[in-house]
Design an enzyme around this catalytic site. Structure first.
Site, PDB file in Angstrom:
ATOM      1  N   ASN A   8       0.870  -1.172   0.000  1.00  0.00           N
ATOM      2  CA  ASN A   8       0.000   0.000   0.000  1.00  0.00           C
ATOM      3  C   ASN A   8       0.911   1.227   0.000  1.00  0.00           C
ATOM      4  OD1 ASN A   8      -1.805   2.032   0.496  1.00  0.00           O
ATOM      5  ND2 ASN A   8      -2.418   1.318   2.534  1.00  0.00           N
ATOM      6  N   LYS A  10       0.143   4.274  -0.372  1.00  0.00           N
ATOM      7  CA  LYS A  10      -0.510   5.459   0.202  1.00  0.00           C
ATOM      8  C   LYS A  10      -0.228   6.700  -0.642  1.00  0.00           C
ATOM      9  CE  LYS A  10      -0.303   3.261   4.677  1.00  0.00           C
ATOM     10  NZ  LYS A  10      -0.305   3.399   6.122  1.00  0.00           N
ATOM     11  N   HIS A  93      -9.701   0.868   4.535  1.00  0.00           N
ATOM     12  CA  HIS A  93      -8.463   1.023   5.303  1.00  0.00           C
ATOM     13  C   HIS A  93      -8.748   1.930   6.503  1.00  0.00           C
ATOM     14  CE1 HIS A  93      -4.402   2.232   6.390  1.00  0.00           C
ATOM     15  NE2 HIS A  93      -3.973   1.187   5.708  1.00  0.00           N
ATOM     16  N   GLU A  95      -7.219   4.314   7.676  1.00  0.00           N
ATOM     17  CA  GLU A  95      -7.002   5.745   7.403  1.00  0.00           C
ATOM     18  C   GLU A  95      -8.212   6.339   6.680  1.00  0.00           C
ATOM     19  OE1 GLU A  95      -3.140   5.351   5.581  1.00  0.00           O
ATOM     20  OE2 GLU A  95      -2.287   4.851   7.530  1.00  0.00           O
ATOM     21  N   GLU A 160      -5.815  -5.457  10.168  1.00  0.00           N
ATOM     22  CA  GLU A 160      -4.820  -4.419  10.418  1.00  0.00           C
ATOM     23  C   GLU A 160      -5.157  -3.704  11.724  1.00  0.00           C
ATOM     24  OE1 GLU A 160      -2.667  -3.172   6.611  1.00  0.00           O
ATOM     25  OE2 GLU A 160      -4.367  -1.834   6.862  1.00  0.00           O
ATOM     26  N   GLY A 166       1.996   1.767  10.812  1.00  0.00           N
ATOM     27  CA  GLY A 166       2.915   2.900  10.704  1.00  0.00           C
ATOM     28  C   GLY A 166       3.654   3.223  11.982  1.00  0.00           C
ATOM     29  N   SER A 205       2.998  -2.709  10.360  1.00  0.00           N
ATOM     30  CA  SER A 205       4.442  -2.734  10.619  1.00  0.00           C
ATOM     31  C   SER A 205       5.104  -4.067  10.255  1.00  0.00           C
ATOM     32  CB  SER A 205       4.732  -2.358  12.078  1.00  0.00           C
ATOM     33  OG  SER A 205       4.303  -1.025  12.323  1.00  0.00           O
TER      34      SER A 205
END
Ligand code: PEP
Length: 244
Positions: A8, A10, A93, A95, A160, A166, A205
């Site tokens: 991904n 991003k 996702h 985010e 996730e 991250g 991660s």
């Protein structure tokens, strides 16, 4: 089924950077048994698709609109992603859920749109740190699966945990094993025998240093990789750690 290692990317990189990264991944992909996928921004999709053409690397989007077309300024339809060379799309996702207020019902509608356009959806689920601290991780993920996945579901689930994305702090192998076993049970409960065949990726991660341990776990069908997918060598090292 081979494991799927998905990157991904991003909102990173300009055209030249993403094309160079795509070419490096494609160049190193020969001989890797895992399925490989890279997900650039929609803007870079066509250039990246051209850069990996003829290799084993597939290309996906990072989101799509739930409607086929219409007055949706700034949005991109699933069919447009497909037209630009995508075969896959990441949906729901954390985010998007956090920054754009996406709820399960919307993720489900987007997933249906992706399937209708011929894309394979990767639907993300995962609890926040607070939800885990209060012992709600399985309850939250069970609800997300029930609310975000249409029936039938010809796609992939990515677990996730939000607190692992991250941060450099992956979930432990013990936590991943427990959650993936739970998700498998939940998929079988909700989808019957079809639930056995749905790949469940771990994301949060993942690095070359922890990939082998995580990818060896039962019910881990691959990895969704953010930061480490921006370096071709590291991404390919993760892919080489996949089990055949
Ligand atoms: C992600 O955002 O999907 C992700 C897994 O990111 P990272 O690997 O950087 O934690």
């Amino acid at each position: 089924m081979p494991q799927l290692i998905a990157g991904n990317w991003k909102m990173h990189g300009l055209t030249a950077d993403t094309v160079a990264l795509a070419k490096a991944v494609a160049a190193g992909s020969a001989g890797i048994a895992a399925d490989l996928l890279v997900c650039p921004t929609a803007l870079h999709l066509a250039a990246v698709a051209a850069a990996v053409s003829g290799s084993r690397v597939a290309v996906g989007g990072q989101d799509c609109h739930q409607d086929k077309q219409g007055p949706h300024t700034g949005d991109i339809s699933a069919e447009m992603l497909r037209d630009a060379g995508a075969g896959w799309v990441i949906l729901g996702h954390s985010e998007r859920r956090q920054n754009h207020g996406e709820i399960d019902e919307l993720v489900r509608e987007k997933t249906l749109a992706a399937i209708a356009a011929g894309l394979t959806p990767i639907v993300c689920v995962g609890e926040t740190a607070d939800q885990r601290a209060s012992g709600q991780e399985t309850e939250i993920v069970g609800w997300q699966i029930a609310g975000s996945l249409p029936k039938p579901f010809p796609g992939v689930v990515a677990y996730e945990p939000v607190w692992a994305i991250g941060t450099g702090n992956s979930a432990t192998a013990e936590d991943v094993a427990m959650m993936h076993d739970f998700i498998r049970e939940e998929l079988v409960r909700q989808f019957g025998a079809d639930g056995h065949a749905i790949r469940i990726l771990y994301g949060g991660s993942v690095r070359a240093s922890n990939a082998a341990e995580l990818l060896a776990l039962a019910n881990v069908g691959g990895a969704l990789v953010g930061g480490a997918s921006l370096k071709a060598d590291e991404f390919l090292a993760i892919a080489r750690a996949a089990t055949p």
